[in-house]
Design an enzyme around this catalytic site. Structure first.
Site, PDB file in Angstrom:
ATOM      1  N   GLU A  52       0.820  -1.205   0.000  1.00 12.57           N
ATOM      2  CA  GLU A  52       0.000   0.000   0.000  1.00 12.57           C
ATOM      3  C   GLU A  52       0.860   1.264   0.000  1.00 12.57           C
ATOM      4  OE1 GLU A  52      -2.120  -2.987   2.781  1.00 12.57           O
ATOM      5  OE2 GLU A  52      -0.105  -2.593   2.034  1.00 12.57           O
ATOM      6  N   GLY A 288      16.259 -38.515   1.364  1.00 10.41           N
ATOM      7  CA  GLY A 288      15.954 -39.553   0.390  1.00 10.41           C
ATOM      8  C   GLY A 288      14.571 -40.166   0.543  1.00 10.41           C
TER       9      GLY A 288
END
Length: 328
Positions: A52, A288
């Site tokens: 803003e 993994g």
């Protein structure tokens, strides 16, 4: 229909701040006078001016007198508290903007309706919920963090056509190409942290950086429950902030922290809590297979990015994780 057009523009602007403003949300804002956009802005950098503010700053001198007759569009509720910057709700009131159209309410407890309330008490007309779903989706990491009290979790892996993620002898499978690798590094720059398990850290010795892309480096998270990983690994080079989750010691050093967890409590839930307390809003989990599957089994994931090589086949190896149907 015009409200949606201008809110779409807010979303376009907001995306320009991706990877630069976390843990703040990405926000865009547009100021419109009688169908003409006279100001635009977005939150560009954490700790700096909000959307803003930048929107109002962009208004040309010859259009300044139109501010008090214009409608302000903003993708997220204006803040009402003093943080790194003053409240945007106060700025809107000071500039005597008569109407504000808001995409969605801010879930952060310091805002959460307070900005809307402040504007309405000042006599400003407020409209809420324009493209609400799109606005929430844009800040899904921010919303997940504040509503679920945990980081937004993205799982990532590459697999062969017959669903293997790696070979049994730990030799490297080149499943993806350079373009895909660059895309992954772009993703790394957009997430707060990146996590791997013990085996991946030991076998692959990853740097877990976004060296093929620009932007902020992610925080490295590694699970090393018994502190068995050699300190010669890239993860311990202190080139970027790193947290080692373990069961034995707690120590904070420059760019390297050892976070001791309780081995009698669920591991991932503890990791989520630590990340929440450290204001880590999103995690990219890169493996993994066991680590990825543990997140799936615990239902602690929000998105999964799976790269599949449609032609590569191997006879045996490490099977890829199996996504639960509920979140697939």
């Amino acid at each position: 229909m015009s409200n949606e057009i201008y809110m779409h523009r807010c979303l376009q602007l907001a995306k320009l701040g991706s990877g630069q403003v976390a843990p703040n949300p990405i926000v865009g804002s547009v100021l419109v006078f009688e169908g003409r956009v006279i100001g635009e802005g977005y939150h560009q950098q954490y700790g700096q001016a909000h959307a803003e503010v930048n929107c109002l700053k962009s208004v040309l001198e010859e259009d300044q007198h139109l501010i008090t007759k214009s409608t302000l569009y903003v993708s997220l509720e204006p803040c009402a508290h003093f943080g790194k910057t003053p409240p945007c709700a106060n700025l809107i009131i000071e500039n005597k903007i008569p109407k504000v159209v808001i995409g969605c309410r801010d879930p952060f407890k310091e805002v959460d309706g307070k900005g809307i309330d402040k504007l309405e008490k000042a006599g400003i007309q407020v409209e809420i919920g324009v493209l609400e779903d799109e606005c929430k989706e844009l800040n899904k990491r921010f919303f997940t963090y504040h509503t679920k009290k945990r980081p937004f979790v993205v799982l990532k892996w590459a697999e062969t056509a017959n669903h293997f993620i790696g070979s049994n002898d730990n030799s490297r499978l080149l499943i993806t190409d350079e373009i895909t690798n660059r895309l992954v590094h772009k993703w790394r720059s957009e997430e707060a942290a990146i996590l791997v398990g013990t085996n991946t850290a030991r076998v692959d010795n990853p740097a877990l950086s976004n060296r093929y892309w620009s932007g902020k480096q992610p925080i490295r998270l590694v699970i090393d429950k018994e502190l068995n990983l050699p300190k010669t690994l890239h993860l311990f080079d202190r080139q970027q902030p790193t947290i080692v989750f373990n069961y034995h010691k707690h120590l904070d050093e420059e760019n390297l922290s050892f976070c001791q967890l309780n081995n009698n409590e669920p591991l991932l839930q503890q990791i989520m809590q630590v990340c929440y307390e450290r204001n880590i809003q999103s995690i990219l989990v890169e493996g993994g297979s066991n680590t990825l599957q543990s997140f799936i089994d615990a239902n602690l994931w929000d998105e999964a990015a799976v790269f599949t090589h449609k032609e590569m086949l191997i006879n045996e190896g490490i099977l890829s994780p199996q996504l639960s149907i509920i979140n697939y």
